[in-house]
Design an enzyme around this catalytic site. Structure first.
Site, mmCIF file in Angstrom:
data_model
loop_
_atom_site.group_PDB
_atom_site.id
_atom_site.type_symbol
_atom_site.label_atom_id
_atom_site.label_comp_id
_atom_site.label_asym_id
_atom_site.label_seq_id
_atom_site.Cartn_x
_atom_site.Cartn_y
_atom_site.Cartn_z
ATOM 1 C CB CYS A 45 23.966 33.224 31.968
ATOM 2 S SG CYS A 45 24.881 31.666 32.120
ATOM 3 C CD GLU B 259 -2.000 -1.281 3.088
ATOM 4 O OE1 GLU B 259 -2.166 -2.394 3.619
ATOM 5 O OE2 GLU B 259 -2.148 -0.208 3.702
ATOM 6 C CE1 TYR C 160 -3.992 3.863 8.974
ATOM 7 C CE2 TYR C 160 -3.463 1.630 9.659
ATOM 8 C CZ TYR C 160 -3.602 2.973 9.950
ATOM 9 O OH TYR C 160 -3.352 3.423 11.218
ATOM 10 C CB CYS D 212 26.471 30.172 29.155
ATOM 11 S SG CYS D 212 24.712 30.235 28.743
ATOM 12 C CE LYS E 298 5.286 5.233 6.921
ATOM 13 N NZ LYS E 298 5.041 6.676 7.133
ATOM 14 C CB CYS F 242 21.641 29.730 32.720
ATOM 15 S SG CYS F 242 21.579 30.117 30.959
ATOM 16 C CG ASP G 149 3.716 12.822 5.021
ATOM 17 O OD1 ASP G 149 4.435 13.740 4.617
ATOM 18 O OD2 ASP G 149 3.681 12.473 6.210
ATOM 19 C CE LYS H 75 9.211 6.864 5.990
ATOM 20 N NZ LYS H 75 9.787 7.301 7.264
ATOM 21 C CB CYS I 227 25.207 26.687 30.546
ATOM 22 S SG CYS I 227 25.037 27.978 31.789
#
Length: 676
Positions: free
Chosen positions: A416, A116, A231, A413, A118, A436, A120, A319, A431
């Site tokens: 901060c 079948e 399906y 970071c 597939k 922060c 989306d 896929k 960090c």
């Protein structure tokens, strides 16, 4: 008057029957017999009759497709059988491996398959009881989905009722599974309309379909161009079939839309040929597909093969190759997440990948950047992994011209300026400044999210604003917010401030697993939080536990154990926890499984709420039931344990009475909750 009523009743019945037939011919067969104008005239006439004489409206009337008034929020319902995900294959070798596995297990070399497209789209389950559509749910987590019945009724290719055919009677119980989609042309037109109305456009047809199905007002869903192809099936009673292909033939006789590109009776080599055909047709199809689903056709073989934890052994999704495009990295910035992790993000020259404009892609960490030698101004190949998450696949070195600049992760970071450290055994930099602002915002957003305290009205934007205006700096500060200060903020009216304060008050009582999850401890998701709650039973016990005790728990690894222990021994975190408790946050202890005092009255019960509750909101009742270990379901069936009937309860109460299910009023319900 009686004569007029009989004529109207017959006219209504004739219109309902005719419009149902025309819906099927137009939306499923794509072969209409009447003009759109004639269809509209018939529909408008039926609407007028049913509005004047509501008793002439039936549950499966075509007028139900125009939508119903908004609901407060989505209820949830468990699937009778889990809606499993599929194992993926990405090449012919993967598919042949699948074939060899099932052949070996079945001791059968000459297997036949059904293949079948597939689609989306968005997976849903439709439940029919004695031929009538009674429940529609999303896939959800595979075990429990959101109830979207009124929204699904607006999809014109969904039968509202099943009719007996010459080959099959009406099954007592039938769960049909399908994929809701929006065609490419309809999607483009929808986005054009949204642009004209100054509304944000949808990223792709799948997102548009998902957003349409999750409208609280089904009248909005009714205006969206949704379609469905079925399906498979979940639980079935009163219907016999020997193969998946036979099931499709039966579903077609019940007026379900079955995809015309499905092929059955295929050998494994014919399956591979069909995959190539689908891949060639992919771009010319009116809807999006991202691969092909291959199933062992025989139902007996499917049952013999059984299922694994998350997927059936008898099916695989082959896929298509991920969609890739070439673009340029304009810059690289660093984001700081909830746990302090620094993640490099590539800012891209915008490019369309798989129907979506991509302008950012994750670079994961500095090791990934070094391994692929990714530089600013590089020309790169970008893909949406699994057709969803953008990532940089590789650098096209032949396109370099000398303008490329190497990127170095920051030593401090970026938010901060605090110390950055690489944690032993991990690839990411972190960090380590607990104050922060970036971490603080993300942690608070997580704390109030649906899986945590679930505080309605306290979303990301408001959290960021409260942090920026120094009104909150920790979890505990949420419970110290005052209505007047909130109301004084820009775009925060007095009513909104009052609603937020009420939502905060409602959230003070929380189960231990949800509380642990809300804290946002590294490596500690909902499952780990539940395991910790089952073993330690109370926050006090968990706070005193050492690493060795935590690591003994089956399902808890050393990283999680260390993170949990480190969190609770931190003086800063301990102070915040004490503030939460001091402000009246009540954490419901998890009872020991060995407790011999009897089970709580609501634990494990399937409960239906119907009618208007006067002493609590529906969301408050839902949370109370969850805390009591009960399961809130949306429809009454023989499996329902209890029905709580509020004011104007409607047909659910009648059905419960007919089935002999216990019915209690709101007062008795409140007493039960207090006894927990």
């Amino acid at each position: 008057m009686a004569l007029i009523d009989r004529k109207l009743a017959q006219e209504a019945a004739d219109l309902q029957k005719a419009l149902t037939r025309h819906n099927y011919r137009y939306h499923v067969l794509d072969d209409p017999e009447i003009s759109d104008a004639e269809y509209d005239r018939m529909m408008n006439r039926l609407i007028a009759i049913e509005e004047e004489y509501p008793s002439l409206s039936s549950p499966d009337s075509p007028t139900r497709r125009v939508g119903a008034p908004p609901v407060e929020a989505f209820e949830s319902a468990a699937h009778t059988l889990p809606m499993l995900s599929l194992d993926n294959g990405f090449n012919d070798g993967d598919l042949m491996d699948f074939h060899h596995r099932v052949s070996k297990l079945l001791l059968e070399k000459n297997l036949l398959y059904i293949a079948e497209p597939k689609l989306d789209g968005v997976a849903v389950e439709l439940r029919y009881e004695n031929g009538l559509l009674t429940l529609a749910t999303t896939r959800g987590d595979g075990i429990v989905g959101e109830v979207i019945t009124e929204n699904v009724k607006t999809i014109r290719s969904v039968p509202l009722s099943l009719f007996k055919t010459e080959h099959h009677g009406i099954p007592e119980f039938l769960e049909v599974r399908g994929e809701v989609i929006i065609n490419r042309e309809d999607f483009a037109a929808l986005n054009q309309y949204r642009l004209k109305m100054d509304q944000p456009v949808f990223a792709n047809p799948r997102n548009a379909a998902a957003g349409s199905l999750r409208q609280l007002d089904s009248r909005i869903t009714a205006k969206r161009p949704l379609n469905i192809f079925v399906y498979g099936a979940g639980s079935v009673k009163g219907l016999e079939y020997a193969s998946h292909s036979e099931l499709f033939k039966i579903l077609q006789t019940f007026n379900f839309a079955v995809n015309p590109l499905i092929r059955d009776n295929l050998t494994i080599h014919e399956v591979l040929e069909h995959y190539k055909e689908l891949e060639q047709k992919r771009k010319s199809l009116p809807y999006e597909i991202d691969g092909m689903v291959v199933k062992v056709d025989s139902l007996a073989y499917q049952q013999q093969l059984g299922i694994k934890k998350r997927s059936p052994r008898w099916a695989i999704a082959y896929k298509f190759p991920a969609v890739q495009e070439t673009t340029t990295i304009v810059d690289i910035l660093v984001q700081v997440g909830r746990t302090g992790t620094l993640t490099p993000i590539a800012l891209l020259e915008p490019v369309k990948v798989g129907g979506v404009i991509v302008s950012r892609a994750t670079l994961h960490n500095e090791d990934e950047i070094a391994k692929k030698d990714i530089r600013i101004n590089d020309t790169v190949l970008v893909e949406r992994a699994g057709d969803v998450i953008p990532k940089v696949v590789k650098v096209i070195e032949s396109m370099r011209n000398g303008s490329e600049k190497k990127f170095v992760m920051p030593k401090a970071c970026p938010v901060c300026a605090g110390e950055v450290k690489r944690i032993r055994g991990e690839a990411a930099l972190k960090c380590i400044n607990a104050s922060c602002p970036a971490q603080r915002k993300e942690r608070i957003v997580h704390f109030v999210s649906k899986g945590g305290f679930d505080i309605d009205g306290l979303g990301r934007k408001l959290v960021e604003k409260l942090v920026e205006e120094k009104m909150i700096a920790s979890f505990a500060d949420i419970f110290y917010l005052e209505k007047d200060r909130l109301a004084a903020m820009d775009r925060m009216a007095d009513k909104s401030a009052g609603n937020l304060i009420q939502a905060i008050e409602t959230s003070r009582k929380i189960s231990l697993p949800r509380f642990i999850f809300a804290l946002g401890i590294d490596h500690t998701g909902e499952n780990a939080a539940a395991l910790l709650a089952d073993v330690f039973h109370s926050l006090e016990n968990l706070r005193k536990a050492d690493v060795a005790e935590i690591e003994k728990i089956d399902g808890i690894g050393p990283k999680t154990a260390a993170a949990v222990h480190d969190f609770f021994v931190s003086p800063e975190n301990a102070a915040v926890l004490d503030q939460l408790l001091a402000k009246g946050v009540e954490i419901l202890e998890t009872k020991k499984k060995a407790d011999n005092q009897g089970s709580p009255p609501l634990k494990g019960k399937r409960i239906v709420l119907t009618g208007k509750l006067e002493t609590m909101t529906r969301s408050e009742a839902k949370k109370a039931l969850e805390n009591a270990g009960a399961k809130l379901v949306s429809s009454v069936s023989s499996k329902t344990d209890l029905v709580v009937a509020g004011k104007s309860p409607g047909s659910k109460r009648d059905k419960a009475a007919y089935l002999g299910i216990k019915i209690i009023d709101e007062t008795a319900f409140s007493s039960l909750l207090k006894s927990e």
